[in-house]
Scaffold this active site. Sequence first.
Site, PDB file in Angstrom:
ATOM      1  N   HIS A 115       2.813 -22.415   7.559  1.00 54.84           N
ATOM      2  CA  HIS A 115       4.248 -22.296   7.847  1.00 54.84           C
ATOM      3  C   HIS A 115       5.108 -22.887   6.739  1.00 54.84           C
ATOM      4  CE1 HIS A 115       4.573 -20.488  11.719  1.00 54.84           C
ATOM      5  NE2 HIS A 115       3.606 -21.236  12.197  1.00 54.84           N
ATOM      6  N   ARG A 157       5.466  -5.170   6.760  1.00 53.75           N
ATOM      7  CA  ARG A 157       4.099  -5.289   7.279  1.00 53.75           C
ATOM      8  C   ARG A 157       4.178  -6.141   8.545  1.00 53.75           C
ATOM      9  NH1 ARG A 157       2.830  -5.883   1.444  1.00 53.75           N
ATOM     10  NH2 ARG A 157       1.277  -4.327   0.879  1.00 53.75           N
ATOM     11  N   ARG A 179       6.234  -0.779   9.603  1.00 54.61           N
ATOM     12  CA  ARG A 179       4.918  -0.129   9.649  1.00 54.61           C
ATOM     13  C   ARG A 179       4.195  -0.539  10.926  1.00 54.61           C
ATOM     14  NH1 ARG A 179       0.428  -1.281   5.208  1.00 54.61           N
ATOM     15  NH2 ARG A 179       0.388  -3.344   6.167  1.00 54.61           N
ATOM     16  N   GLU A 207      -2.185   7.032   2.223  1.00 53.29           N
ATOM     17  CA  GLU A 207      -3.144   6.126   1.578  1.00 53.29           C
ATOM     18  C   GLU A 207      -4.548   6.708   1.625  1.00 53.29           C
ATOM     19  OE1 GLU A 207      -2.283   2.216   3.238  1.00 53.29           O
ATOM     20  OE2 GLU A 207      -2.172   3.070   5.235  1.00 53.29           O
ATOM     21  N   ASN A 238      -2.240   1.040  -2.861  1.00 51.97           N
ATOM     22  CA  ASN A 238      -3.350   0.073  -2.867  1.00 51.97           C
ATOM     23  C   ASN A 238      -4.585   0.700  -2.215  1.00 51.97           C
ATOM     24  OD1 ASN A 238      -1.240  -1.563  -3.666  1.00 51.97           O
ATOM     25  ND2 ASN A 238      -1.009  -2.556  -1.680  1.00 51.97           N
ATOM     26  N   ASP A 239      -4.371   1.243  -1.008  1.00 51.21           N
ATOM     27  CA  ASP A 239      -5.496   1.880  -0.328  1.00 51.21           C
ATOM     28  C   ASP A 239      -5.800   3.243  -0.929  1.00 51.21           C
ATOM     29  OD1 ASP A 239      -6.540   0.084   1.582  1.00 51.21           O
ATOM     30  OD2 ASP A 239      -4.686   0.274   2.720  1.00 51.21           O
ATOM     31  N   ARG A 262     -10.845  -2.712  -2.776  1.00 48.50           N
ATOM     32  CA  ARG A 262      -9.675  -3.244  -3.474  1.00 48.50           C
ATOM     33  C   ARG A 262      -9.738  -4.749  -3.693  1.00 48.50           C
ATOM     34  NH1 ARG A 262      -4.861  -2.192   0.942  1.00 48.50           N
ATOM     35  NH2 ARG A 262      -3.853  -4.055   0.194  1.00 48.50           N
TER      36      ARG A 262
HETATM   37  C1  PEP Z   1      -1.121   0.118   0.482  1.00 45.77           C
HETATM   38  O1  PEP Z   1      -2.246   0.338   0.941  1.00 45.77           O
HETATM   39  O2  PEP Z   1      -0.738   0.499  -0.649  1.00 45.77           O
HETATM   40  C2  PEP Z   1      -0.143  -0.641   1.270  1.00 45.77           C
HETATM   41  C3  PEP Z   1       1.107  -0.740   0.876  1.00 45.77           C
HETATM   42  O3  PEP Z   1      -0.569  -1.236   2.412  1.00 45.77           O
HETATM   43  P1  PEP Z   1      -1.433  -2.598   2.455  1.00 45.77           P
HETATM   44  O4  PEP Z   1      -1.415  -3.196   1.058  1.00 45.77           O
HETATM   45  O5  PEP Z   1      -0.749  -3.451   3.467  1.00 45.77           O
HETATM   46  O6  PEP Z   1      -2.760  -2.103   2.881  1.00 45.77           O
HETATM   47 MG    MG Z   2      -2.680   0.068   3.035  1.00 42.57          MG
END
Ligand code: PEP
Ligand code: MG
Length: 583
Positions: free
Chosen positions: A199, A305, A341, A439, A462-463, A473
């Site tokens: 926190h 998120r 999301r 993704e 990212n995914d 990743r």
């Molecule tokens: C992604 O996958 O690019 C993304 C923005 O979601 P996260 O990083 O939370 O998986």
């Molecule tokens: Mg993702």
Amino acid sequence: MRAMGQNASMRVLSGTPASGGVARGPWVRIEPIREPEARTIGPAEVETERARLAAAAALAATELEAIAERVTADGHPDEGAIFGAQAQMARDPALASLAEQAIEERHLDAVGAVLEAGRELADQLRGLGDELLSARAADVRDVALRIARRAAGVPDAGPPHLDASSIVVAEDLPPSVTATLPRERLLGFALESGSATAHAAILARAYGIPAVVGVAGLLAALAPGEIAIDGSSGEVFIDPDAVASAEIERRAVQARQADAEARDEASLPAVTRDGVAVTLLANIGTPEEAPRAVELGAHGVGLFRTEFLFLERLTEPTEDEQVAAYRAAVEAFAPHAVTIRLLDIGGDKPIPYLPLAPEANPFLGVRALRLAATQPGIFLRQLRAAMRAALAGPVKVMAPMVADAGDAATLLSLAAQARAELEARGEPFAPIELGVMLEIPGAILVGHTYFSQLAFASLGTNDLLQYTLAVDRGNPALARYQDSLHPALLRLVREAVERAERAGIELSVCGEMAGDPVAALALVGLGIRKLSMAASSLAPVRRAIRGTDEATLRAAALAALDDASAAHVRARFRAIPGAAAAG
Ligand code: PEP
Ligand code: MG
């Protein structure tokens, strides 16, 4: 630990950087709240101790609710929510039944029993191996300690005092103390333990003040005089000498300059030299991050998120609690939209109140929207909360891990059901826009079969990279594959742009790629006009966009599709005149 300079008590310690910036000043040590003495009891005392436990838990819950109300009324609704969650924990039957068991079976009094129950529950949370849940173990211990002190007859000590502007140092800071520290006198935090998700670290990032956590030997090294912390390097200077003071001052000036420049530039449009405008949005994980992102010029949230809201607790956040969290972000950004999301979790992130079967391959398993088949309720509650929060300003909701038209249909039917439920309840709400995260490569390749039913899509690079190159990743051994400028990814982005244009829906990028200034230029070259990133990336990305021509970026992006590697693509964009600002 290292001694340097002329000053005998000077020390420089290293910890984990938790919130950037440099602070120097007197330190105030916050002592841990002591555990009251526990004792063992005889069989005749069991009933009395059970009653004492119940009364202490009720008192603690009432106190926590009152603190939640006071802190919220003082203008800190997010900190207030921490106490609201703690009040719920104080009333949590899981804690009560563990404590009662300790009274009955281990013959502990109410004090010892609730402390023991708190330890057990906290250990269970830590044992789940998730960083966020481990940090929440601190909340459980905090609540158990409050109940134990009430059972022992010790009254509430009230919020901590700081006589002057100070850096707070402690072994660790329980949330109940952190959230009530006077913000105007708080220069920063240095903690001997704690993690970047504690926190104190979250609060420091929200306030924009430096913090360093996990500083081994901190308390033993403290000496009279001042301390300085560098929240970017993770260093703590104790009683800095002349040489260190000059260095700290230099870093502080640099950090202030960078911050001031970022703020000054916040109102500049992100527009290329040849006049193509790009909208910059923020990625946030908690509503507390919203004000700083607004200050740094984010024109809305491209990715909220929501996992943090769900992972930080023992019970699912209620619909009303979610409304409060979403509304806080929506109000901060209105009239710009906030994109919420839906929960993106799977078997890799155990949640105490959500039964998820362990899977051999959770990243290819029943995660995110795929859970709707067996657990639609959790998504319906999220959607209802988002629709109610939309009364405060524009809200978009997107589903993660969408693979094809069938998944898009799931989102649409969940939203229709949530809407009907609110109508049946007579609950006021406002319309929201619905979209998906792209993704999974397949979701892009068949985009023409469902994009037109949606308002927008957002590339989660990212995914997308992970699923395109079959590369975990988080695995550092695979670093060579982890640059999102890989031509395979660029080709998928181009596909997505074309299909979104044809369907007439909006397309953005919310993966880390959008916050990397060089990669952001490639995305603009590919036709992306909305980029969502961590607040700290807004200024560097804006600078890069303002320094280049879209026509040049477009030509480079086209050529990059035929490059052999991400390294080639990166070199190509770096060489563009004006992209130097992108680093
Ligand atoms: C992604 O996958 O690019 C993304 C923005 O979601 P996260 O990083 O939370 O998986
Ligand atoms: Mg993702």
